[in-house]
Design a protein around this motif. Sequence first.
Motif, PDB file in Angstrom:
ATOM      1  N   ILE A  40      -1.008  21.465  49.859  1.00 49.10           N
ATOM      2  CA  ILE A  40      -0.880  20.534  50.987  1.00 49.10           C
ATOM      3  C   ILE A  40      -0.544  21.342  52.239  1.00 49.10           C
ATOM      4  O   ILE A  40       0.355  22.190  52.219  1.00 49.10           O
ATOM      5  CB  ILE A  40       0.213  19.491  50.713  1.00 49.10           C
ATOM      6  N   GLU A  41      -1.266  21.082  53.314  1.00 48.68           N
ATOM      7  CA  GLU A  41      -1.076  21.839  54.543  1.00 48.68           C
ATOM      8  C   GLU A  41      -0.754  20.891  55.709  1.00 48.68           C
ATOM      9  O   GLU A  41      -1.003  19.690  55.667  1.00 48.68           O
ATOM     10  CB  GLU A  41      -2.347  22.614  54.885  1.00 48.68           C
ATOM     11  N   ASP A  42      -0.190  21.458  56.797  1.00 53.92           N
ATOM     12  CA  ASP A  42       0.008  20.800  58.095  1.00 53.92           C
ATOM     13  C   ASP A  42       0.871  19.550  57.990  1.00 53.92           C
ATOM     14  O   ASP A  42       0.460  18.456  58.367  1.00 53.92           O
ATOM     15  CB  ASP A  42      -1.349  20.448  58.717  1.00 53.92           C
ATOM     16  N   TYR A  43       2.072  19.691  57.463  1.00 52.68           N
ATOM     17  CA  TYR A  43       2.996  18.551  57.436  1.00 52.68           C
ATOM     18  C   TYR A  43       3.473  18.247  58.857  1.00 52.68           C
ATOM     19  O   TYR A  43       3.891  19.143  59.574  1.00 52.68           O
ATOM     20  CB  TYR A  43       4.217  18.870  56.558  1.00 52.68           C
ATOM     21  N   SER A  44       3.419  17.016  59.179  1.00 51.85           N
ATOM     22  CA  SER A  44       4.069  16.598  60.442  1.00 51.85           C
ATOM     23  C   SER A  44       5.570  16.485  60.252  1.00 51.85           C
ATOM     24  O   SER A  44       6.342  16.719  61.162  1.00 51.85           O
ATOM     25  CB  SER A  44       3.503  15.256  60.924  1.00 51.85           C
ATOM     26  N   THR A  45       5.930  16.120  59.078  1.00 51.16           N
ATOM     27  CA  THR A  45       7.342  16.037  58.721  1.00 51.16           C
ATOM     28  C   THR A  45       7.508  16.685  57.351  1.00 51.16           C
ATOM     29  O   THR A  45       6.803  16.323  56.412  1.00 51.16           O
ATOM     30  CB  THR A  45       7.838  14.574  58.664  1.00 51.16           C
ATOM     31  N   SER A  46       8.440  17.614  57.238  1.00 50.87           N
ATOM     32  CA  SER A  46       8.610  18.325  55.971  1.00 50.87           C
ATOM     33  C   SER A  46       9.084  17.382  54.887  1.00 50.87           C
ATOM     34  O   SER A  46       9.974  16.563  55.120  1.00 50.87           O
ATOM     35  CB  SER A  46       9.631  19.462  56.149  1.00 50.87           C
ATOM     36  N   GLY A  55       3.254  12.794  43.953  1.00 52.60           N
ATOM     37  CA  GLY A  55       1.830  12.869  44.235  1.00 52.60           C
ATOM     38  C   GLY A  55       1.055  12.016  43.237  1.00 52.60           C
ATOM     39  O   GLY A  55       1.477  11.814  42.079  1.00 52.60           O
ATOM     40  N   TYR A  56      -0.115  11.530  43.702  1.00 54.58           N
ATOM     41  CA  TYR A  56      -0.925  10.636  42.875  1.00 54.58           C
ATOM     42  C   TYR A  56      -2.400  10.998  43.053  1.00 54.58           C
ATOM     43  O   TYR A  56      -2.869  11.123  44.196  1.00 54.58           O
ATOM     44  CB  TYR A  56      -0.716   9.164  43.278  1.00 54.58           C
ATOM     45  N   TRP A  57      -3.093  11.154  41.924  1.00 56.16           N
ATOM     46  CA  TRP A  57      -4.546  11.328  41.959  1.00 56.16           C
ATOM     47  C   TRP A  57      -5.186  10.033  41.472  1.00 56.16           C
ATOM     48  O   TRP A  57      -4.886   9.539  40.385  1.00 56.16           O
ATOM     49  CB  TRP A  57      -4.986  12.485  41.073  1.00 56.16           C
ATOM     50  N   PHE A  58      -6.082   9.473  42.331  1.00 53.62           N
ATOM     51  CA  PHE A  58      -6.792   8.249  41.994  1.00 53.62           C
ATOM     52  C   PHE A  58      -8.283   8.542  41.890  1.00 53.62           C
ATOM     53  O   PHE A  58      -8.830   9.388  42.609  1.00 53.62           O
ATOM     54  CB  PHE A  58      -6.572   7.184  43.071  1.00 53.62           C
ATOM     55  N   LYS A  59      -8.929   7.803  41.021  1.00 56.75           N
ATOM     56  CA  LYS A  59     -10.390   7.868  40.900  1.00 56.75           C
ATOM     57  C   LYS A  59     -10.973   6.580  41.475  1.00 56.75           C
ATOM     58  O   LYS A  59     -10.530   5.476  41.136  1.00 56.75           O
ATOM     59  CB  LYS A  59     -10.829   8.010  39.433  1.00 56.75           C
ATOM     60  N   LEU A  87      -1.250  16.352  36.695  1.00 58.58           N
ATOM     61  CA  LEU A  87      -0.873  16.892  38.001  1.00 58.58           C
ATOM     62  C   LEU A  87       0.026  18.090  37.723  1.00 58.58           C
ATOM     63  O   LEU A  87       1.202  17.954  37.389  1.00 58.58           O
ATOM     64  CB  LEU A  87      -0.143  15.841  38.838  1.00 58.58           C
ATOM     65  N   LEU A  88      -0.558  19.269  37.835  1.00 64.65           N
ATOM     66  CA  LEU A  88       0.165  20.481  37.455  1.00 64.65           C
ATOM     67  C   LEU A  88       1.195  20.890  38.510  1.00 64.65           C
ATOM     68  O   LEU A  88       2.248  21.423  38.188  1.00 64.65           O
ATOM     69  CB  LEU A  88      -0.830  21.631  37.235  1.00 64.65           C
ATOM     70  N   GLY A  89       0.856  20.659  39.766  1.00 59.99           N
ATOM     71  CA  GLY A  89       1.727  21.153  40.821  1.00 59.99           C
ATOM     72  C   GLY A  89       2.863  20.195  41.148  1.00 59.99           C
ATOM     73  O   GLY A  89       2.883  19.030  40.730  1.00 59.99           O
ATOM     74  N   ASN A  90       3.829  20.707  41.905  1.00 64.11           N
ATOM     75  CA  ASN A  90       4.974  19.926  42.380  1.00 64.11           C
ATOM     76  C   ASN A  90       4.737  19.611  43.864  1.00 64.11           C
ATOM     77  O   ASN A  90       4.757  20.506  44.706  1.00 64.11           O
ATOM     78  CB  ASN A  90       6.258  20.733  42.211  1.00 64.11           C
ATOM     79  N   PRO A  91       4.483  18.321  44.177  1.00 62.91           N
ATOM     80  CA  PRO A  91       4.205  17.980  45.583  1.00 62.91           C
ATOM     81  C   PRO A  91       5.321  18.381  46.533  1.00 62.91           C
ATOM     82  O   PRO A  91       5.059  18.706  47.698  1.00 62.91           O
ATOM     83  CB  PRO A  91       4.036  16.464  45.533  1.00 62.91           C
ATOM     84  N   ARG A  92       6.567  18.399  46.079  1.00 60.36           N
ATOM     85  CA  ARG A  92       7.658  18.825  46.946  1.00 60.36           C
ATOM     86  C   ARG A  92       7.476  20.284  47.378  1.00 60.36           C
ATOM     87  O   ARG A  92       7.956  20.694  48.424  1.00 60.36           O
ATOM     88  CB  ARG A  92       8.978  18.626  46.221  1.00 60.36           C
ATOM     89  N   CYS A  96      -0.556  20.443  44.704  1.00 61.15           N
ATOM     90  CA  CYS A  96      -1.198  19.236  44.191  1.00 61.15           C
ATOM     91  C   CYS A  96      -2.284  19.562  43.173  1.00 61.15           C
ATOM     92  O   CYS A  96      -3.254  18.810  43.006  1.00 61.15           O
ATOM     93  CB  CYS A  96      -1.779  18.425  45.354  1.00 61.15           C
ATOM     94  N   SER A  97      -2.187  20.690  42.492  1.00 63.07           N
ATOM     95  CA  SER A  97      -3.225  21.154  41.553  1.00 63.07           C
ATOM     96  C   SER A  97      -3.433  20.146  40.430  1.00 63.07           C
ATOM     97  O   SER A  97      -2.484  19.539  39.913  1.00 63.07           O
ATOM     98  CB  SER A  97      -2.859  22.515  40.979  1.00 63.07           C
ATOM     99  N   LEU A  98      -4.701  20.015  40.009  1.00 62.67           N
ATOM    100  CA  LEU A  98      -5.097  19.038  38.999  1.00 62.67           C
ATOM    101  C   LEU A  98      -5.735  19.755  37.813  1.00 62.67           C
ATOM    102  O   LEU A  98      -6.528  20.687  37.986  1.00 62.67           O
ATOM    103  CB  LEU A  98      -6.089  18.038  39.595  1.00 62.67           C
ATOM    104  N   SER A  99      -5.402  19.296  36.599  1.00 59.29           N
ATOM    105  CA  SER A  99      -5.972  19.858  35.370  1.00 59.29           C
ATOM    106  C   SER A  99      -6.735  18.755  34.643  1.00 59.29           C
ATOM    107  O   SER A  99      -6.217  17.662  34.443  1.00 59.29           O
ATOM    108  CB  SER A  99      -4.887  20.425  34.461  1.00 59.29           C
ATOM    109  N   ILE A 100      -7.958  19.101  34.238  1.00 64.85           N
ATOM    110  CA  ILE A 100      -8.785  18.188  33.442  1.00 64.85           C
ATOM    111  C   ILE A 100      -9.153  18.911  32.149  1.00 64.85           C
ATOM    112  O   ILE A 100      -9.689  20.024  32.170  1.00 64.85           O
ATOM    113  CB  ILE A 100     -10.069  17.786  34.188  1.00 64.85           C
ATOM    114  N   THR A 101      -8.862  18.305  31.012  1.00 61.84           N
ATOM    115  CA  THR A 101      -9.240  18.867  29.711  1.00 61.84           C
ATOM    116  C   THR A 101     -10.119  17.877  28.974  1.00 61.84           C
ATOM    117  O   THR A 101     -10.043  16.664  29.188  1.00 61.84           O
ATOM    118  CB  THR A 101      -7.995  19.191  28.862  1.00 61.84           C
ATOM    119  N   ASP A 102     -10.936  18.450  28.062  1.00 68.61           N
ATOM    120  CA  ASP A 102     -11.844  17.610  27.265  1.00 68.61           C
ATOM    121  C   ASP A 102     -12.606  16.644  28.163  1.00 68.61           C
ATOM    122  O   ASP A 102     -12.580  15.423  27.988  1.00 68.61           O
ATOM    123  CB  ASP A 102     -11.051  16.852  26.198  1.00 68.61           C
TER     124      ASP A 102
END
Length: 515
Positions: A40-46, A55-59, A87-92, A96-102
């Motif tokens: 995640i880049e360019d936070y306006s507010t930390s 964090g949430y990944w939606f399809k 969701l492998l990463g820690n949004p804090r 925001c890394s994502l893992s897909i298996t099978d």
Amino acid sequence: MLLLLLLLPLLWEGSLSQRLNIQRSVTVQEGMCAHILCTIEDYSTSPYGYSRVHGYWFKKEYYGYRLVATSDPYWTVMEQVQGRFHLLGNPRMNNCSLSITDAQSSDKGTYYFYLSKGDGLYSYLQPELYVNVTGSPNVIQKPDIAIPEVLESRIPVTLNCTFSWACGGNRPFKFSWMGAALSSKSQSSEPPHSSRVSFIPRHQHHGTNLTCQVTLPGGRLSSERTVQLNVSYAVQNVTITMAQGNRTTVFVPGNSSALVVQEGQSLHMLCAANSNPPATLSWILGNQTLASSQPSEDGVLHLDLPHLGPADGGNYTCLAQHPLGSKQAFLRVSVQYSPRIINPSCFWLKEGLFCTCSVQAEPAPSLLWWVEGKPVEDNSSSDTFQVTSTMSESWANSSLRVKVDRVPNITVSCEGKNPQGTHTMLFQLLPDGPTPSHVFPQGMILGVLCGAGATSLLALSLILVKKLRKKSVEAAAAEASRGSQETIQGGPVPQSHFTSCRQSPNPSSSRGWTR
């Protein structure tokens, strides 16, 4: 929950000042995995000032948005992706890394990431992610089997199968073991990515296959590796194969194995031993080693026996020597041949005439003495004749004593006989002069070795073994035969002449000479 998903586009407040550093499109093969790096880049507010950052990944579906991965423990992902999307990463920490298996074909589509900072506002961060799922791979990584180079028969062994798969995560694979050395098909699920199997190899397992199969999570893809077992074992059996002309015979060890051949024939014999590594093979006759092989050869040893003779008969041993255990097989070869009279002799003693005769033949011969054309019974004793005989395998030995008080004109013959033929040795005593007192020391014994067919004389030789007066020699030669003769004067056995007669097995012609 459904209401929130429908309202998500209205809650994109502040999203324009925050972006994702992520690849726009990912292609993954069905059943495989994908690790998608995202920051995640360019936070306006930390986000560090908020107590809750998720964090949430939606399809995106045609009827709305479905949650596939999140760090929020109060949200539940859709059933079709449970355990496969993470969701492998820690949004804090801006991850925001994502893992897909099978991966499955239904995973194909567009995905959006939302960020919650604990103030009830959900920020949609661009760009979106497109996941493309293609067909199953033709080739996937194979498992590895740790196996010793050589397994020893009857010694327990444990083998380990490992599958290093980047897509596995902590999800266990299903392992299956298959092979003739296993009592049954073995299955196991031993996290994370390995399986062990134990068994006792035996000689019949040498050269057989052992397979470790791994089924990936989801059950649609599998991979396997097959190894061939190299089992060392002692000699299991030794066989002897005989070839003669167009005929081939295999002799089974343990049975009473015997082979009958005729004199002059040829044999080709082969010894084979089943062992690993190959045994050292040797052909032995008596105490003589006829042929031997090296262990590196193929476990067979040939032996050629051309033009067999009496000396070639006996017990042939094939010895297979191996560090884990040796064995041997026997074959008795019987070379059949007609009788041969060996070292015959006749000489005078004070009490009369003494003759000896030895006959060798296979099958064992009979031996019969004839005096003046009449047979003398074996082991008989009378006032005139005494016969003593012994038999030993292929030999017949006999002696004859004739009690006389003067030198007569007498013929004596030794006859050896078996189904292969007849051999006769004839001794003929000739008077040396009119006075008995001079005849005893000067007399001679004429032996005729007759080689005959059914009724005719084939060969005639005359050996004179003591120097005689010219008159005596002429008389002896005239009495012996009217055929071609060769006279040799002098020799170690005094006063004897002999001729050997070989005859066919026709019983009607038991002697090959006439008077």
